[in-house]
Scaffold this motif. Structure first.
Motif, PDB file in Angstrom:
ATOM      1  N   ARG A   1      61.363 -13.830  33.129  1.00  0.00           N
ATOM      2  CA  ARG A   1      62.530 -13.462  32.328  1.00  0.00           C
ATOM      3  C   ARG A   1      62.074 -12.953  30.974  1.00  0.00           C
ATOM      4  O   ARG A   1      61.112 -13.459  30.421  1.00  0.00           O
ATOM      5  CB  ARG A   1      63.450 -14.671  32.124  1.00  0.00           C
ATOM      6  CG  ARG A   1      64.015 -15.236  33.431  1.00  0.00           C
ATOM      7  CD  ARG A   1      65.001 -16.353  33.121  1.00  0.00           C
ATOM      8  NE  ARG A   1      65.583 -16.886  34.325  1.00  0.00           N
ATOM      9  CZ  ARG A   1      65.040 -17.883  35.036  1.00  0.00           C
ATOM     10  NH1 ARG A   1      63.911 -18.403  34.649  1.00  0.00           N
ATOM     11  NH2 ARG A   1      65.629 -18.321  36.127  1.00  0.00           N
ATOM     12  N   PRO A   2      62.776 -11.971  30.440  1.00  0.00           N
ATOM     13  CA  PRO A   2      62.417 -11.502  29.099  1.00  0.00           C
ATOM     14  C   PRO A   2      62.588 -12.608  28.081  1.00  0.00           C
ATOM     15  O   PRO A   2      63.467 -13.454  28.205  1.00  0.00           O
ATOM     16  CB  PRO A   2      63.399 -10.343  28.847  1.00  0.00           C
ATOM     17  CG  PRO A   2      63.928  -9.978  30.203  1.00  0.00           C
ATOM     18  CD  PRO A   2      63.892 -11.230  31.028  1.00  0.00           C
ATOM     19  N   ALA A   3      61.744 -12.586  27.084  1.00  0.00           N
ATOM     20  CA  ALA A   3      61.900 -13.536  25.981  1.00  0.00           C
ATOM     21  C   ALA A   3      63.193 -13.224  25.248  1.00  0.00           C
ATOM     22  O   ALA A   3      63.542 -12.065  25.053  1.00  0.00           O
ATOM     23  CB  ALA A   3      60.715 -13.441  25.032  1.00  0.00           C
ATOM     24  N   PRO A   4      63.963 -14.230  24.863  1.00  0.00           N
ATOM     25  CA  PRO A   4      65.257 -13.978  24.226  1.00  0.00           C
ATOM     26  C   PRO A   4      65.114 -13.241  22.913  1.00  0.00           C
ATOM     27  O   PRO A   4      64.269 -13.579  22.091  1.00  0.00           O
ATOM     28  CB  PRO A   4      65.812 -15.397  23.994  1.00  0.00           C
ATOM     29  CG  PRO A   4      64.608 -16.277  23.996  1.00  0.00           C
ATOM     30  CD  PRO A   4      63.636 -15.648  24.934  1.00  0.00           C
ATOM     31  N   ALA A   5      65.936 -12.221  22.750  1.00  0.00           N
ATOM     32  CA  ALA A   5      65.908 -11.458  21.496  1.00  0.00           C
ATOM     33  C   ALA A   5      66.596 -12.233  20.389  1.00  0.00           C
ATOM     34  O   ALA A   5      66.237 -12.150  19.230  1.00  0.00           O
ATOM     35  CB  ALA A   5      66.569 -10.102  21.696  1.00  0.00           C
ATOM     36  N   ASP A   6      67.638 -12.982  20.745  1.00  0.00           N
ATOM     37  CA  ASP A   6      68.302 -13.821  19.753  1.00  0.00           C
ATOM     38  C   ASP A   6      69.013 -14.944  20.496  1.00  0.00           C
ATOM     39  O   ASP A   6      69.231 -14.894  21.697  1.00  0.00           O
ATOM     40  CB  ASP A   6      69.305 -13.008  18.902  1.00  0.00           C
ATOM     41  CG  ASP A   6      70.284 -12.236  19.762  1.00  0.00           C
ATOM     42  OD1 ASP A   6      70.687 -11.156  19.362  1.00  0.00           O
ATOM     43  OD2 ASP A   6      70.636 -12.729  20.867  1.00  0.00           O
TER      44      ASP A   6
ATOM     45  N   THR B   1      59.120 -10.297  23.125  1.00  0.00           N
ATOM     46  CA  THR B   1      59.293 -10.173  21.677  1.00  0.00           C
ATOM     47  C   THR B   1      58.047 -10.667  20.944  1.00  0.00           C
ATOM     48  O   THR B   1      58.025 -10.700  19.721  1.00  0.00           O
ATOM     49  CB  THR B   1      60.505 -11.003  21.198  1.00  0.00           C
ATOM     50  OG1 THR B   1      60.311 -12.375  21.560  1.00  0.00           O
ATOM     51  CG2 THR B   1      61.791 -10.481  21.813  1.00  0.00           C
ATOM     52  N   ALA B   2      57.023 -11.069  21.696  1.00  0.00           N
ATOM     53  CA  ALA B   2      55.792 -11.565  21.072  1.00  0.00           C
ATOM     54  C   ALA B   2      55.099 -10.428  20.327  1.00  0.00           C
ATOM     55  O   ALA B   2      54.971  -9.319  20.859  1.00  0.00           O
ATOM     56  CB  ALA B   2      54.866 -12.150  22.131  1.00  0.00           C
ATOM     57  N   PRO B   3      54.643 -10.669  19.105  1.00  0.00           N
ATOM     58  CA  PRO B   3      53.992  -9.606  18.339  1.00  0.00           C
ATOM     59  C   PRO B   3      52.536  -9.384  18.733  1.00  0.00           C
ATOM     60  O   PRO B   3      51.923  -8.410  18.311  1.00  0.00           O
ATOM     61  CB  PRO B   3      54.077 -10.115  16.900  1.00  0.00           C
ATOM     62  CG  PRO B   3      54.029 -11.609  17.044  1.00  0.00           C
ATOM     63  CD  PRO B   3      54.752 -11.921  18.335  1.00  0.00           C
ATOM     64  N   THR B   4      51.978 -10.281  19.550  1.00  0.00           N
ATOM     65  CA  THR B   4      50.559 -10.199  19.869  1.00  0.00           C
ATOM     66  C   THR B   4      50.286  -9.139  20.927  1.00  0.00           C
ATOM     67  O   THR B   4      51.134  -8.828  21.757  1.00  0.00           O
ATOM     68  CB  THR B   4      50.048 -11.554  20.375  1.00  0.00           C
ATOM     69  OG1 THR B   4      50.879 -11.999  21.455  1.00  0.00           O
ATOM     70  CG2 THR B   4      50.081 -12.582  19.263  1.00  0.00           C
TER      71      THR B   4
END
Length: 378
Positions: free
Chosen positions: A13-18, A281-284
């Motif tokens: 599942r995609p990481a929640p945006a908010d 949404t991970a910045p890495t």
């Protein structure tokens, strides 16, 4: 490599945006103050770690190491606080720990002796140095009257004892070929897979293979530390006509600039193409198939498995890969100052003990200085 539409995968599942749990910054775990009712020692440790967290050289890795070492010291205080340490007329329970502000030079020597009996010299020095810094901090706050760990004689550590643990050129080439072959095989499998679960599994194999290859490349051909690899952000990668350039803050907050060109370019290019297909949404740069930052331990496991496949002479670790890069860079250039800059070392002395030059290389260098027409020595 020709990416197709993102496959579906159960549990991916995609990481929640908010509205959901935020993605934690790489390498940093949530930190809190001492719990209500904490002991004076726990409160002192919390103050010390808070100071460490906000210093220029503070890092999540340093904070975790300090916390672990101070827990070990707390166990010593608990063992040291025997009933005979308390006057009979006091109300202190028999199992009460030795108060941290009552530690004497003798207690410090007992702690050092216990460490030396169970651990290597490097571990002994690290733990005693941590506790010594802890007491210096407490003295500054006037929470203790003296530092019992000052002037202790610590065991010597031969910093050059493991510089020989590098991959040979053959081992390095074999590792690179194996990882490239893994990616090629996974790419072919994905191209011939059927839509549905089969394609999801094929994509997972390609995802893992490309990530392992780029992590290996960053350590073995760019000299990044393990923490720098897992903490590298997308903004740190600059695409250039001749490849990629990395610009990031390494250990101690120092800005590093490392080029990814030639052989090192393709693994990053392939990985970024695959990574774009995983909602996150991970910045890495390195993420898992579920879109979360990769754990440092994963890189260690991947290195260990690769070392077994390569049949390397020494156990393969991220540190061995970085040391291999340093050694090969020095052998290729002879410019230790440039190698120091690439590795992000504050002192050139660190670079000197970090690299390894074998005797064959030294012999070749000496022979190269000989005059061709000179008579051999009698």
């Amino acid at each position: 490599m020709t990416p197709s539409a993102p496959p579906t995968r159960p549990g991916n599942r995609p990481a929640p945006a908010d509205g959901g749990s935020p993605v934690r910054p790489p390498g940093r775990t949530p930190t809190t103050g001492p719990a209500e009712g904490a002991s004076p020692f726990d409160r002192a440790v919390a103050l010390f770690l808070s100071r460490t967290r906000h210093t220029r050289s503070g890092s999540a890795h340093t904070e975790r190491a300090y916390r672990t070492d101070l827990r070990h010291f707390a166990a010593f205080l608990a063992e040291r606080g025997h009933a005979e340490r308390h006057p009979p007329e006091t109300d202190a329970p028999e199992d009460a720990p030795l108060p941290f502000d009552a530690v004497t030079r003798r207690d410090a020597e007992v702690y050092l002796a216990g460490l030396a009996a169970e651990h290597a010299a490097r571990t002994v020095r690290r733990r005693v140095s941590c506790v010594r810094s802890f007491y210096r901090f407490l003295r500054g706050l006037e929470l203790v009257a003296h530092n019992p760990f000052d002037a202790l004689d610590l065991p010597d550590v031969d910093r050059k004892s493991e510089t020989h643990k590098v991959l040979s050129d053959d081992e390095l080439a074999r590792a690179a070929r194996l990882l490239a072959a893994d990616v090629a095989a996974a790419d072919r499998r994905l191209a011939t897979s059927e839509p549905g679960p089969d394609r999801a599994r094929a994509f997972a194999a390609l995802f893992t293979a490309t990530r392992r290859r780029v992590a290996f490349t960053l350590m073995a051909f760019a000299g990044l530390r393990r923490a720098e690899v897992v903490g590298l952000t997308r903004e740190a990668i600059v695409e250039r006509p001749d490849g990629f350039a990395l610009a990031f803050r390494g250990k101690g907050g120092k800005v590093r600039a490392v080029p990814l060109v030639g052989f090192a370019y393709r693994p990053m290019f392939d990985w970024l193409a695959v990574r774009r297909r995983v909602p996150t949404t991970a910045p890495t740069v390195l993420v898992t198939l579920n879109g979360r930052p990769v754990a440092p331990k994963q890189l260690k496991r991947d290195c260990r498995a690769l070392g077994l496949r390569v049949e390397a002479r020494h156990p393969l670790t991220p540190h061995v890969l970085r040391r291999t890069f340093a050694t090969r860079a020095l052998q290729a250039s002879g410019d230790i100052r440039s190698v120091q800059v690439l590795l992000g070392h504050s002192s050139i002395a660190t670079t000197e003990v970090y690299t390894h030059v074998d005797l064959d290389g030294l012999r070749t260098l000496v022979e190269a200085t000989a005059l061709p027409d000179a008579d051999p020595a009698p």
